[in-house]
Design a protein around this motif. Structure first.
Motif, mmCIF file in Angstrom:
data_model
loop_
_atom_site.group_PDB
_atom_site.id
_atom_site.type_symbol
_atom_site.label_atom_id
_atom_site.label_comp_id
_atom_site.label_asym_id
_atom_site.label_seq_id
_atom_site.Cartn_x
_atom_site.Cartn_y
_atom_site.Cartn_z
ATOM 1 N N ARG A 26 0.713 -1.268 0.029
ATOM 2 C CA ARG A 26 0.464 -0.183 -0.181
ATOM 3 C C ARG A 26 0.717 1.287 0.238
ATOM 4 N N VAL A 27 1.923 1.294 0.419
ATOM 5 C CA VAL A 27 2.703 2.289 0.071
ATOM 6 C C VAL A 27 3.769 2.504 -0.985
ATOM 7 N N PHE A 28 3.872 1.267 -1.540
ATOM 8 C CA PHE A 28 5.051 1.035 -3.120
ATOM 9 C C PHE A 28 4.249 1.329 -4.440
ATOM 10 N N PHE A 29 3.284 0.360 -4.042
ATOM 11 C CA PHE A 29 2.193 0.291 -5.176
ATOM 12 C C PHE A 29 0.806 1.202 -4.432
ATOM 13 N N ALA A 30 1.214 2.572 -4.232
ATOM 14 C CA ALA A 30 -0.099 2.804 -3.943
ATOM 15 C C ALA A 30 -1.177 3.118 -5.226
ATOM 16 N N GLU A 31 -0.793 4.148 -6.120
ATOM 17 C CA GLU A 31 -1.904 4.481 -7.379
ATOM 18 C C GLU A 31 -2.415 2.934 -7.430
ATOM 19 N N ASP A 32 -1.216 1.778 -8.031
ATOM 20 C CA ASP A 32 -1.757 0.964 -8.873
ATOM 21 C C ASP A 32 -3.147 -0.052 -7.166
ATOM 22 N N TYR A 33 -3.218 0.188 -5.570
ATOM 23 C CA TYR A 33 -3.917 -0.656 -5.410
ATOM 24 C C TYR A 33 -5.498 0.472 -5.169
ATOM 25 N N LYS A 34 -5.347 1.599 -5.598
ATOM 26 C CA LYS A 34 -6.495 2.682 -5.893
ATOM 27 C C LYS A 34 -6.977 2.488 -6.591
ATOM 28 N N ALA A 35 -6.437 2.313 -7.962
ATOM 29 C CA ALA A 35 -6.616 1.800 -9.321
ATOM 30 C C ALA A 35 -7.687 0.080 -8.858
ATOM 31 N N LEU A 36 -6.995 -0.402 -8.826
ATOM 32 C CA LEU A 36 -7.590 -1.938 -8.585
ATOM 33 C C LEU A 36 -8.709 -2.359 -7.094
ATOM 34 N N ARG A 37 -8.436 -1.128 -5.679
ATOM 35 C CA ARG A 37 -9.956 -1.246 -5.422
ATOM 36 C C ARG A 37 -11.313 -0.834 -5.749
ATOM 37 N N LYS A 38 -11.057 0.263 -6.852
ATOM 38 C CA LYS A 38 -12.213 0.978 -7.898
ATOM 39 C C LYS A 38 -12.367 0.006 -8.966
ATOM 40 N N ASN A 39 -12.046 -1.801 -8.348
ATOM 41 C CA ASN A 39 -12.001 -2.516 -9.511
ATOM 42 C C ASN A 39 -11.210 -2.028 -11.376
ATOM 43 N N LYS A 40 -10.907 -1.110 -11.707
ATOM 44 C CA LYS A 40 -10.542 -0.222 -12.461
ATOM 45 C C LYS A 40 -8.953 -1.137 -13.288
ATOM 46 N N GLN A 41 -8.070 -1.273 -14.352
ATOM 47 C CA GLN A 41 -6.660 -1.497 -14.417
ATOM 48 C C GLN A 41 -6.207 -0.564 -14.854
ATOM 49 N N VAL A 42 -4.561 -0.543 -13.589
ATOM 50 C CA VAL A 42 -3.537 -0.378 -13.739
ATOM 51 C C VAL A 42 -3.117 0.690 -15.060
ATOM 52 N N ALA A 43 -2.554 1.580 -14.292
ATOM 53 C CA ALA A 43 -2.086 2.700 -15.521
ATOM 54 C C ALA A 43 -0.881 1.926 -16.781
ATOM 55 N N SER A 44 -1.124 2.065 -17.661
ATOM 56 C CA SER A 44 -0.204 2.158 -18.860
ATOM 57 C C SER A 44 1.343 1.947 -18.688
ATOM 58 N N ASN A 45 1.273 2.993 -17.769
ATOM 59 C CA ASN A 45 2.643 3.483 -17.210
ATOM 60 C C ASN A 45 3.243 2.742 -16.528
ATOM 61 N N SER A 46 2.577 1.902 -15.094
ATOM 62 C CA SER A 46 2.853 1.209 -14.154
ATOM 63 C C SER A 46 4.238 0.076 -14.004
ATOM 64 N N LYS A 47 4.470 -0.284 -13.532
ATOM 65 C CA LYS A 47 5.541 -1.494 -13.671
ATOM 66 C C LYS A 47 4.759 -2.535 -13.265
ATOM 67 N N LEU A 48 3.465 -2.600 -13.152
ATOM 68 C CA LEU A 48 2.570 -3.786 -12.791
ATOM 69 C C LEU A 48 1.877 -4.269 -14.620
ATOM 70 N N SER A 49 1.815 -3.386 -15.241
ATOM 71 C CA SER A 49 0.599 -3.445 -16.229
ATOM 72 C C SER A 49 0.463 -4.792 -16.834
ATOM 73 N N SER A 50 2.479 -4.990 -17.453
ATOM 74 C CA SER A 50 2.630 -6.176 -18.776
ATOM 75 C C SER A 50 2.206 -7.570 -16.860
ATOM 76 N N LEU A 51 2.256 -7.490 -15.854
ATOM 77 C CA LEU A 51 1.426 -8.851 -15.202
ATOM 78 C C LEU A 51 0.340 -8.748 -14.489
ATOM 79 N N HIS A 52 -0.660 -7.392 -15.142
ATOM 80 C CA HIS A 52 -2.218 -7.628 -14.392
ATOM 81 C C HIS A 52 -2.649 -8.034 -13.661
ATOM 82 N N PRO A 53 -2.300 -7.177 -13.331
ATOM 83 C CA PRO A 53 -2.492 -7.580 -11.057
ATOM 84 C C PRO A 53 -4.148 -7.738 -10.950
#
Length: 476
Positions: free
Chosen positions: A67-94
């Protein structure tokens, strides 16, 4: 109403046990029990930690880090959205699991792997806890290599930039390093004068003993006997002379040295390693006197720092007569070395016209022409450095090193601390003074391997801002 805004903190970052994942799990196990008692209204648990406590503490620990290091990705996933395309996690489809952990979505949903292998838990890059987890798996799987370790790690966790993290942990492992130590390499030194200046063959000689070899006896039932070969190499011409040695005793070496000098002449300098049969010759100066017919013996033996061996300096007698004889007897040795054993050097006459020279001077001129050819055609081949081409940092006092021993496996090599270094004329340290459990010794740098340091302090990691939680509390 009062609005309170708090920043989510990574509480594991300041924990003194962050370099040990097992200790972190037990520390957070008690935090997990308190969390269940305080926020889940469960009954108070007593006694040692259970498997469920350790599992829950692991999730609680990693959840706080995510929740500290993947804060923006956590916000998007909690809203049932996909992570940003420029995120380091985008290729893993978290994805976000039921407990709030961010896991790899991936493409293995239909495989027969268990849930943790199909959807491993994501770990941030270069975090101390990530490194602690990798180190624990490295020890758990008996110091596996980088590829095997990464494959085992991804059955449960997926660290970002996993290959580099795993390779760094394996390279810092002391036990793995001692199993396959990397010796220090320094740039090749300039060749000494004895290698690049013309001289009579075997004037400067290197000696070593190779073997053992097995010689079969002429007697039918007698077993083969061990024997060795003494190799004499001329520094200037690279000429080699072999002498059979019965054993590794000092007496056998002196006998081989007698035979060598009777054929090739008396060398001025002999370089050797620090073998016991060479050192034992210190006590045999009386026999060496008989070899060279000098009284007192003109022999100087000293330990040489640059070679970590013995430099035998044979000083010619002051008397102009060799061995006390006015007239030397002609022997086959004179023909083999093309001159007398105590002959003086002829002046350079290569520039003179051959018609002005006597027969002996013509012979000398041809010999000098050969040496001139050696200087122009052969020496140029020694300019290039075949290996050890780059300049590397010198050892520093205080470095912990292991000392190579050809007669022991690498895990049994001695350890020591560098006390000081000996710099050569080019400013490169090729010899180190080392303090070991047995005392202070000197060793060539090529025989040392510097152990990688395992720091206990945490790695400097830039903490992101994290997610802000806002709560409304009544005004008391």
């Amino acid at each position: 109403m009062v609005l309170v805004a708090t920043e989510k903190q990574d509480i594991s970052y300041d924990c003194k046990f962050q370099n040990s994942f097992g200790k972190l799990q037990r520390v957070f196990g008690y935090i997990y029990r308190f969390w269940l008692l305080k926020f889940q209204n469960q009954t108070r648990r007593k006694g040692p930690l259970t498997v469920d406590d350790v599992k829950g503490s692991t999730h609680l620990l990693i959840k706080g880090i995510q929740r500290v290091f993947f804060a923006e990705d956590y916000k998007a996933l909690r809203k049932n959205k996909q992570v940003a395309s420029n995120s380091k996690l985008s290729s893993l489809h978290p994805i976000l699991d039921d407990s709030g952990l961010i896991r790899v979505g991936g493409r293995l949903q239909n495989s027969l792997l268990d849930y943790d292998a199909r959807h491993p838990i994501l770990l941030p890059k270069n975090h101390p806890v990530t490194q602690a987890i990798v180190a624990q798996f490295h020890h758990k799987f008996l110091h596996a290599g980088p590829q095997s370790l990464l494959a085992a790690l991804r059955q449960r966790f997926w660290p970002i930039g996993g290959r580099k993290i795993v390779a760094a942990i394996v390279n810092k492992c002391i036990r793995c390093f001692r199993l396959k130590p990397r010796m220090m390499e320094h740039i090749m030194a300039p060749l000494p004068a004895s290698r690049v200046q013309p001289s009579r063959p075997f004037t400067t000689t290197g000696i070593d003993i190779c073997g053992p070899f097995f010689s079969k006896s002429e007697v039918r039932n007698r077993p083969p006997a061990k024997c060795y070969v003494a190799v004499f190499i001329c520094f200037a011409t690279k000429a080699s002379h072999l002498e059979l040695v019965e054993d590794l005793s000092t007496a056998s070496f002196l006998a081989a040295l007698k035979r060598f000098t009777s054929i090739r002449g008396k060398p001025n300098t002999i370089w050797s390693d620090n073998a016991t049969n060479f050192v034992g010759a210190r006590n045999e100066l009386q026999e060496l006197r008989q070899i060279f017919l000098a009284d007192p013996p003109n022999i100087e033996l000293r330990n040489d720092l640059l070679s970590n061996g013995i430099n035998w300096q044979f000083i010619p007698p002051r008397s102009p007569h060799f061995g006390g004889f006015d007239l030397e007897v002609l022997t086959p040795g004179h023909i083999l070395i093309n001159t007398a054993f105590n002959a003086i050097d002829e002046p350079d006459i290569t520039h003179l016209n051959i018609n002005r020279l006597s027969r002996w001077q013509r012979v000398c001129q041809m010999q000098q022409a050969i040496w001139h050819k050696w200087s122009t055609a052969y020496l140029s081949l020694l300019q290039e450095r075949g290996k050890w081409q780059s300049v590397k940092a010198n050892l520093s006092p205080g470095n912990i090193v292991i000392i190579k021993d050809d007669n022991l496996p690498s895990l049994q090599w001695r350890m020591g601390r560098v006390e000081s270094i000996v710099l050569g004329p080019d400013g490169v340290a090729r010899v180190a003074v080392i303090r070991t459990a047995a005392g202070i010794i000197r060793r060539a740098v090529g025989k040392l391997a510097v152990l990688p340091f395992e720091t206990t302090s945490s790695v400097s990691v830039t903490l992101p801002a994290g997610e802000h939680f806002r709560s409304r509390t009544p005004n008391l």
